[in-house]
Design a protein around this motif. Structure first.
Motif, PDB file in Angstrom:
ATOM      1  N   MET A 111       0.952  -1.190   0.032  1.00 57.19           N
ATOM      2  CA  MET A 111      -0.196   0.038  -0.009  1.00 57.19           C
ATOM      3  C   MET A 111       0.947   1.310   0.068  1.00 57.19           C
ATOM      4  O   MET A 111       0.307   2.148  -0.664  1.00 57.19           O
ATOM      5  N   ASP A 112       1.899   1.201   0.827  1.00 54.97           N
ATOM      6  CA  ASP A 112       2.686   2.438   0.889  1.00 54.97           C
ATOM      7  C   ASP A 112       3.852   2.557  -0.175  1.00 54.97           C
ATOM      8  O   ASP A 112       4.492   3.585  -0.396  1.00 54.97           O
ATOM      9  N   GLN A 191      -6.056   0.231   8.995  1.00 58.44           N
ATOM     10  CA  GLN A 191      -5.632   0.352   7.558  1.00 58.44           C
ATOM     11  C   GLN A 191      -6.116   1.181   6.510  1.00 58.44           C
ATOM     12  O   GLN A 191      -5.537   2.220   5.986  1.00 58.44           O
ATOM     13  N   TYR A 192      -7.550   1.064   6.881  1.00 58.55           N
ATOM     14  CA  TYR A 192      -8.475   1.875   5.812  1.00 58.55           C
ATOM     15  C   TYR A 192      -8.513   3.312   6.250  1.00 58.55           C
ATOM     16  O   TYR A 192      -8.404   4.098   5.333  1.00 58.55           O
ATOM     17  N   ASP A 194      -6.256   4.825   7.563  1.00 58.59           N
ATOM     18  CA  ASP A 194      -4.860   5.378   7.220  1.00 58.59           C
ATOM     19  C   ASP A 194      -4.906   5.628   5.631  1.00 58.59           C
ATOM     20  O   ASP A 194      -4.521   6.856   5.351  1.00 58.59           O
ATOM     21  N   ILE A 195      -5.382   4.925   4.849  1.00 59.20           N
ATOM     22  CA  ILE A 195      -5.388   5.410   3.276  1.00 59.20           C
ATOM     23  C   ILE A 195      -6.402   6.488   2.967  1.00 59.20           C
ATOM     24  O   ILE A 195      -6.273   7.146   2.121  1.00 59.20           O
ATOM     25  N   GLU A 198      -4.989   9.781   3.858  1.00 60.05           N
ATOM     26  CA  GLU A 198      -4.078  10.082   2.646  1.00 60.05           C
ATOM     27  C   GLU A 198      -4.976  10.703   1.632  1.00 60.05           C
ATOM     28  O   GLU A 198      -4.702  11.776   0.862  1.00 60.05           O
ATOM     29  N   THR A 279       4.561  10.209   1.110  1.00 65.08           N
ATOM     30  CA  THR A 279       3.124  10.378   0.772  1.00 65.08           C
ATOM     31  C   THR A 279       2.385  11.101   1.627  1.00 65.08           C
ATOM     32  O   THR A 279       0.917  11.076   1.402  1.00 65.08           O
ATOM     33  N   LYS A 281       1.679  11.050   4.852  1.00 60.38           N
ATOM     34  CA  LYS A 281       0.885  10.173   5.901  1.00 60.38           C
ATOM     35  C   LYS A 281       0.634  10.877   7.070  1.00 60.38           C
ATOM     36  O   LYS A 281       1.282  11.629   7.689  1.00 60.38           O
TER      37      LYS A 281
END
Length: 380
Positions: A111-112, A191-192, A194-195, A198, A279, A281
């Motif tokens: 993902m990253d 995780q969701y 997190d993205i 972003e 990114t 983050k």
């Protein structure tokens, strides 16, 4: 059937309780080796190609390194709740946690777009190199991404199988599985978030803390402590104290990871030090820097760290680091880590009156967070 027979045989062999958390991290290596060998042979029986390409890579990745912190925290939770004697179940639970960690790292790197993990090529990078070396058809990147996702999925399958087998072998299996079920759901949610942060350019401190808790703090410390305690039939008071201790220590761990992801030395951390900046983050560190920049009127720092201000060169990365440092966010994160570590030890003291165990836990918190040890339960 080979894998199943081997696993059943392993469960029949009691493991003497390790004396310390460090002993537990050593003992779990033996358990992991047994489990991984059984899973690899099972994979070979199913399909030799995927066994060689996927199962062997997972095995190598799991055994290549890692602090085994989750195993050590599970042991602390077990001991705090009165666990003693046969440590088979807690060590197998620790091994399952290490496999979940492998899944999380493999997927996180995909993902990253991180190229390095544990001092070597990340799983997707390794698969891409295999594609190129073997002169395979199609896009190397697409193949590598798909293969790494499947490898992470397989690591999770192995973890679930191991935890389920362990739960079925203990009188406290229902509680153990309940903790495990919630932990997996929290990881995905984190995780969701997190993205999602972003993609939306989120900058709020509250959002950053939620992500840190869901994505890392819970499954790194709080859930391992509770998993271990559930194997010793912990009462509600003990569980509550352990959860609070784990939440604080887990947050301290993630804040240290944020600092390493911005200012760390890749030679020491085993991963790049610019992924979070590249990114943009939403970390606690970034959120604090933006808050401080707004409070002090540092418009230059606010512009450098604002949504859309992605770092694409060494110079832009350096400007972001300088802005974070200048706002005082780095120092604020260090202070928060120390406070969280101290709070964690105070909560743990409510769960255990054993000075030796409290010292073991303090050493683990120090190792996880990089904060100074608080051997007496008070900041020194």
């Amino acid at each position: 059937m080979l894998g199943l027979r081997s696993t059943t045989a392993e469960q029949a062999k009691p493991v003497e309780a390790p004396l310390t958390a460090i002993d537990a991290t050593t003992s779990v290596e033996t358990v992991l080796a047994q489990v991984l060998d059984a899973r690899r042979r099972q994979a070979q029986d199913i399909d030799p190609v995927s066994a060689q390409d996927v199962a062997d890579r997972i095995t190598s990745f799991v055994q290549r390194g890692g602090k085994r912190l989750r195993t050590a925290f599970a042991w602390c939770g077990w001991r705090a709740a009165g666990g003693c004697g046969d440590a088979t179940a807690v060590l197998r639970t620790g091994a399952a946690l290490e496999l979940v960690q492998a899944c999380a790292l493999i997927h996180d790197d995909v993902m990253d777009g991180s190229p390095i993990r544990r001092g070597a090529a990340a799983m997707h990078v390794d698969f891409e190199q295999m594609h190129l070396t073997d002169r395979m058809r199609g896009s190397p990147e697409s193949f590598a991404t798909a293969a790494a996702v499947l490898a992470g999925d397989m690591a999770l399958v192995w973890a679930d199988d191991l935890l389920t087998e362990t739960a079925l072998s203990t009188a406290h299996g229902v509680r153990l599985y309940g903790e495990w079920r919630d932990m997996r759901a929290e990881m995905v949610a984190g995780q969701y978030r997190d993205i999602h942060a972003e993609a939306t350019g989120a900058s709020g401190l509250d959002e950053a803390v939620v992500i840190a808790i869901l994505k890392s703090a819970l499954y790194t410390v709080e859930r391992p402590l509770a998993l271990g305690a559930s194997l010793a039939a912990a009462d509600d008071q003990t569980l509550d104290a352990l959860r609070a201790a784990g939440r604080c220590a887990g947050l301290a761990f993630q804040l240290r990871d944020d600092l390493n992801g911005t200012f760390g030395d890749p030679a020491l951390t085993g991963k790049p030090a610019d992924d979070d900046l590249r990114t943009r983050k939403l970390t606690y560190l970034l959120a604090v820097a933006l808050t401080l920049a707004d409070t002090t009127g540092d418009t230059e720092a606010a512009e450098v760290l604002a949504p859309g201000a992605l770092a694409t060169s060494h110079e832009s990365l350096a400007r972001m680091r300088d802005a974070i440092e200048r706002t005082g966010a780095r120092a604020a994160a260090e202070a928060e880590i120390s406070e969280l570590a101290a709070m964690s030890l105070r909560y743990f003291a409510r769960a255990s009156s054993d000075p030796a165990l409290r010292g073991e836990f303090a050493a683990l918190v120090e190792r996880a967070s990089g904060a100074m040890a608080f051997r007496t339960g008070r900041p020194r």
